[in-house]
Design an enzyme around this catalytic site. Structure first.
Site, PDB file in Angstrom:
ATOM      1  N   CYS A 267      43.459  -4.404 -18.946  1.00 13.71           N
ATOM      2  CA  CYS A 267      44.884  -4.169 -18.650  1.00 13.71           C
ATOM      3  C   CYS A 267      45.527  -5.210 -17.733  1.00 13.71           C
ATOM      4  O   CYS A 267      46.564  -5.777 -18.095  1.00 13.71           O
ATOM      5  CB  CYS A 267      45.095  -2.789 -18.052  1.00 13.71           C
ATOM      6  SG  CYS A 267      43.915  -1.549 -18.556  1.00 13.71           S
ATOM      7  N   ARG A 296      30.812  -2.542 -17.571  1.00 15.20           N
ATOM      8  CA  ARG A 296      30.885  -1.372 -16.707  1.00 15.20           C
ATOM      9  C   ARG A 296      29.491  -1.002 -16.245  1.00 15.20           C
ATOM     10  O   ARG A 296      28.545  -1.020 -17.018  1.00 15.20           O
ATOM     11  CB  ARG A 296      31.525  -0.180 -17.443  1.00 15.20           C
ATOM     12  CG  ARG A 296      32.984  -0.444 -17.740  1.00 15.20           C
ATOM     13  CD  ARG A 296      33.665   0.743 -18.374  1.00 15.20           C
ATOM     14  NE  ARG A 296      34.976   0.329 -18.875  1.00 15.20           N
ATOM     15  CZ  ARG A 296      35.756   1.086 -19.622  1.00 15.20           C
ATOM     16  NH1 ARG A 296      35.365   2.300 -19.957  1.00 15.20           N
ATOM     17  NH2 ARG A 296      36.929   0.631 -20.035  1.00 15.20           N
ATOM     18  N   GLN A 314      36.341  -3.921 -26.434  1.00 16.97           N
ATOM     19  CA  GLN A 314      37.362  -2.942 -26.814  1.00 16.97           C
ATOM     20  C   GLN A 314      38.401  -3.626 -27.693  1.00 16.97           C
ATOM     21  O   GLN A 314      38.784  -4.755 -27.422  1.00 16.97           O
ATOM     22  CB  GLN A 314      38.084  -2.428 -25.573  1.00 16.97           C
ATOM     23  CG  GLN A 314      37.285  -1.476 -24.731  1.00 16.97           C
ATOM     24  CD  GLN A 314      38.094  -1.026 -23.540  1.00 16.97           C
ATOM     25  OE1 GLN A 314      38.598  -1.843 -22.781  1.00 16.97           O
ATOM     26  NE2 GLN A 314      38.234   0.273 -23.372  1.00 16.97           N
ATOM     27  N   ASP A 316      41.528  -3.542 -27.630  1.00 16.03           N
ATOM     28  CA  ASP A 316      42.450  -3.044 -26.636  1.00 16.03           C
ATOM     29  C   ASP A 316      43.869  -3.480 -26.983  1.00 16.03           C
ATOM     30  O   ASP A 316      44.057  -4.509 -27.608  1.00 16.03           O
ATOM     31  CB  ASP A 316      42.052  -3.684 -25.310  1.00 16.03           C
ATOM     32  CG  ASP A 316      42.418  -2.814 -24.129  1.00 16.03           C
ATOM     33  OD1 ASP A 316      42.989  -1.743 -24.343  1.00 16.03           O
ATOM     34  OD2 ASP A 316      42.130  -3.240 -23.006  1.00 16.03           O
ATOM     35  N   HIS A 318      48.136  -3.219 -25.309  1.00 14.85           N
ATOM     36  CA  HIS A 318      49.096  -2.709 -24.326  1.00 14.85           C
ATOM     37  C   HIS A 318      50.496  -2.867 -24.883  1.00 14.85           C
ATOM     38  O   HIS A 318      50.858  -3.951 -25.324  1.00 14.85           O
ATOM     39  CB  HIS A 318      48.941  -3.454 -22.998  1.00 14.85           C
ATOM     40  CG  HIS A 318      47.626  -3.163 -22.360  1.00 14.85           C
ATOM     41  ND1 HIS A 318      46.514  -3.930 -22.591  1.00 14.85           N
ATOM     42  CD2 HIS A 318      47.228  -2.135 -21.561  1.00 14.85           C
ATOM     43  CE1 HIS A 318      45.484  -3.396 -21.945  1.00 14.85           C
ATOM     44  NE2 HIS A 318      45.889  -2.310 -21.317  1.00 14.85           N
ATOM     45  N   LYS A 398      45.861  11.011 -21.478  1.00 12.04           N
ATOM     46  CA  LYS A 398      45.545  10.302 -22.717  1.00 12.04           C
ATOM     47  C   LYS A 398      45.319  11.221 -23.902  1.00 12.04           C
ATOM     48  O   LYS A 398      45.016  12.405 -23.743  1.00 12.04           O
ATOM     49  CB  LYS A 398      44.345   9.390 -22.531  1.00 12.04           C
ATOM     50  CG  LYS A 398      43.083  10.088 -22.076  1.00 12.04           C
ATOM     51  CD  LYS A 398      41.953   9.072 -21.898  1.00 12.04           C
ATOM     52  CE  LYS A 398      40.744   9.711 -21.257  1.00 12.04           C
ATOM     53  NZ  LYS A 398      39.641   8.808 -21.048  1.00 12.04           N
ATOM     54  N   HIS A 444      48.577   2.158 -23.208  1.00 13.20           N
ATOM     55  CA  HIS A 444      47.302   1.483 -23.464  1.00 13.20           C
ATOM     56  C   HIS A 444      46.697   2.163 -24.695  1.00 13.20           C
ATOM     57  O   HIS A 444      46.746   3.383 -24.793  1.00 13.20           O
ATOM     58  CB  HIS A 444      46.274   1.734 -22.367  1.00 13.20           C
ATOM     59  CG  HIS A 444      46.735   1.503 -20.960  1.00 13.20           C
ATOM     60  ND1 HIS A 444      46.219   0.512 -20.176  1.00 13.20           N
ATOM     61  CD2 HIS A 444      47.642   2.150 -20.189  1.00 13.20           C
ATOM     62  CE1 HIS A 444      46.770   0.563 -18.972  1.00 13.20           C
ATOM     63  NE2 HIS A 444      47.637   1.548 -18.955  1.00 13.20           N
TER      64      HIS A 444
HETATM   65 ZN   LIG Z   1      44.725  -0.849 -20.550  1.00 10.42          ZN
END
Ligand SMILES: [Zn+2]
Ligand SMILES: [Zn+2]
Length: 571
Positions: A267, A296, A314, A316, A318, A398, A444
């Site tokens: 992010c 992680r 990911q 991912d 945004h 979420k 996200h």
């Molecule tokens: Zn994010």
């Protein structure tokens, strides 16, 4: 969980303790709840139990079932309870924590236990159970406290359900993605990088297929791809709140005199790109996507193949948008998720909305507003959903999309998160048509979730027989003798030219051996070429499911390959 099933599982936990108390006198019981899929009981043993001891325990449990002891329940005063459990410090600790003045006690035969009640009427109502394993746990999950043992089991209402479970479990072991990954030479796990999977050429080919599908889907939906650094200054993670709310999951690294962190999420990188210059309302919604490789911290004990790792990618994205645009964007992301699941072959979908956790950042009212938007968007999708109270991320609620694989197991993959807090932390704004600076909202989302994990789920779902468009190698040519090699080579060239991922078996093994090897690698098409095929300019198509088709021309193969690939496009 249905009520009756919960009652059976709870009562089977007592039955387990009853059997253990007879077989291992002096054992100290702690807690033994029913769970989502079964039950367990934690206890301090006198000598450690082993997996080999489970059949004898099951046998004793069955004997207690036959005795058909009535299961009795009564309440006693705390003093009476303290007397009953005076030899067991764990139960005494539990008794102190009970808020009511009285304590529940259940009993069956010569065994009694601390309990809240709600049982089957007698032990004869039980019997469809299986003990799965013994593991080590700490009292209260605290490493400073005594180490206990846990016996975990499952229990059902009927023999058929138990049999179905056992079959599913055997299949799950047989089709474990780690085993398939080795047979197909896709990836490996090595002690030099615990929790960090190594992708071999064919495994990476699968990851690339998944990525290229996602790129097309994103492009079609107006996303722009970015790439942001893996290492970013610790200051940035302080600004995002990660260093206080997510610190335990992060790795920190010194560079020169500064502290850096390896990104656990992508992010902040996307926010810095957004902030790099002033943005106008005309640019919104701005949708930035990234295949973000994140690290992680995970305890080594919870790592599991590709499903639970310390580094993963990911898909991912945004979305920076206005409040008014938010709902339509979420509706669209849900649509993209359903497209991906349909194309990869998952039909059973479960949607949850996860709400404000205890350690959340920000104003509860803002949270409520975000939850309402998520709820409205899910309702528009027409899917049923349920609430997961307190399970959102620290910066926003979420939507979680869970899927069931062919063996009936549940997996969580896609997530969509609404975020009003990071736009504050990073001062993310746009210039509205009025000329005023306004705050954006951030959404996200990750559609596969983790590519590594999704890959693992796919392997188990399909037992390694991946759909044609995802298969790392789509076809293998099997010439029966060396004489057919020149023709086999022209077939291979034609297919390669048409974009089919194909190779040729160069060994001198007999045909049966070549087929066996291709079968183990789960190659969708085996193209057998003998004298007859070479003379007729055809091949014999043998599919991974064992069905065969004779006299197939190369043009026909190209046509079919193209149609199988086209049908997997996102549009
Ligand atoms: Zn994010
Ligand atoms: Zn009970």
């Amino acid at each position: 969980m249905e009520h009756e099933l919960e009652r059976i599982r709870h009562s089977t936990a007592h039955l387990l303790a009853h059997a253990l108390s007879q077989l291992y006198p002096g054992i100290l019981f702690t807690v033994g709840p029913a769970t989502e899929s079964g039950f367990f009981y934690d206890f301090l043993p006198r000598t450690n139990l082993r997996e080999e001891d489970l059949p004898a325990i099951e046998k004793r449990m069955q004997e207690l079932v036959k005795k058909n002891y009535p299961v009795l329940f009564k309440t006693v005063s705390k003093d009476e309870a303290r007397e009953l459990f005076k030899h067991n410090p764990f139960k005494l600790e539990l008794i102190e924590q009970i808020e009511e003045p009285v304590v529940g006690i259940s009993s069956q035969g010569d065994f009694f236990d601390l309990c809240r009640g709600d049982h089957v009427p007698s032990t004869g109502a039980l019997g469809h159970f299986k003990l799965l394993n013994v593991s080590g746990v700490y009292w209260r999950g605290d490493k400073e406290k005594p180490q206990l043992q846990r016996v975990l089991g499952v229990a059902f209402e009927t023999a058929e359900e138990l049999a179905a479970f056992i079959k599913q479990r055997e299949e799950a072991l047989e089709y474990d993605h780690r085993k398939i990954g080795e047979e197909m030479d896709l990836f490996s796990l090595q002690p030099e990088g615990v929790g960090f999977p190594f992708f071999h050429p064919k495994g990476l080919a699968v990851i690339h297929q998944l990525q290229s599908f996602m790129r097309s889907l994103m492009t079609e939906n107006g996303y722009q791809e970015i790439a942001t650094p893996t290492l970013l200054s610790a200051d940035l993670w302080r600004r995002s709140g990660h260093s206080s709310f997510y610190r335990d999951s992060m790795y920190f690294v010194p560079i020169d005199d500064e502290e850096y962190a390896i990104k656990p999420m992508s992010c902040p990188g996307a926010f810095l790109i957004y902030k790099n210059r002033p943005r106008s309302y005309r640019e919104l919604p701005m949708r930035l996507s990234e295949f973000g490789h994140v690290h992680r911290r995970e305890l080594s004990g919870v790592l599991h193949g590709l499903m639970r790792v310390r580094a993963f990618t990911q898909d991912d994205a945004h979305i920076m948008c206005t409040l008014e645009q938010m709902e339509a964007e979420i509706v669209n992301v849900l649509k993209m998720i359903f497209t991906m699941l349909a194309k990869t072959g998952f039909e059973t979908i479960k949607i949850a909305i996860a709400t404000r956790p205890e350690n959340a950042m920000g104003d509860p009212e803002v949270w409520d507003r975000a939850i309402e938007v998520l709820r409205a968007a899910v309702e528009k999708s027409g899917y049923a959903y349920y609430m997961k109270e307190g399970e959102g991320a620290f910066y926003g609620p979420k939507i979680e999309v869970g899927i069931s694989d062919l063996m009936g197991r549940q997996w969580q993959c896609s997530t969509i998160q609404v975020d009003f807090l990071q736009p504050e932390n990073f001062d993310l704004t746009y210039v509205a048509s009025s000329g005023q600076k306004e705050r954006v909202v951030v959404i996200h989302h990750a559609i596969y979730g983790s590519l590594e994990r999704f890959f693992g789920i796919l392997l188990e779902h399909y037992k390694g027989k991946l759909p044609f468009w995802i298969a790392p190698l789509q076809a293998r040519i099997l010439p029966i003798t060396d004489e057919e090699r020149p023709y086999a080579q022209t077939v291979m060239d034609t297919l390669k030219h048409a974009g089919v991922r194909v190779d040729m078996d160069q060994s001198s093994d007999p045909l049966s051996g070549k087929i066996k090897a291709a079968q183990l690698e789960r190659i969708p098409w085996m193209l057998v070429i003998g004298k007859k095929e070479a003379a007729a300019n055809t091949v014999t198509l043998r599919r991974v499911d064992g069905t065969q088709e004779f006299g197939v021309t190369v043009d026909e193969l190209v046509r079919r390959a193209k149609s199988l690939t086209d049908s997997a496009r996102p549009n």
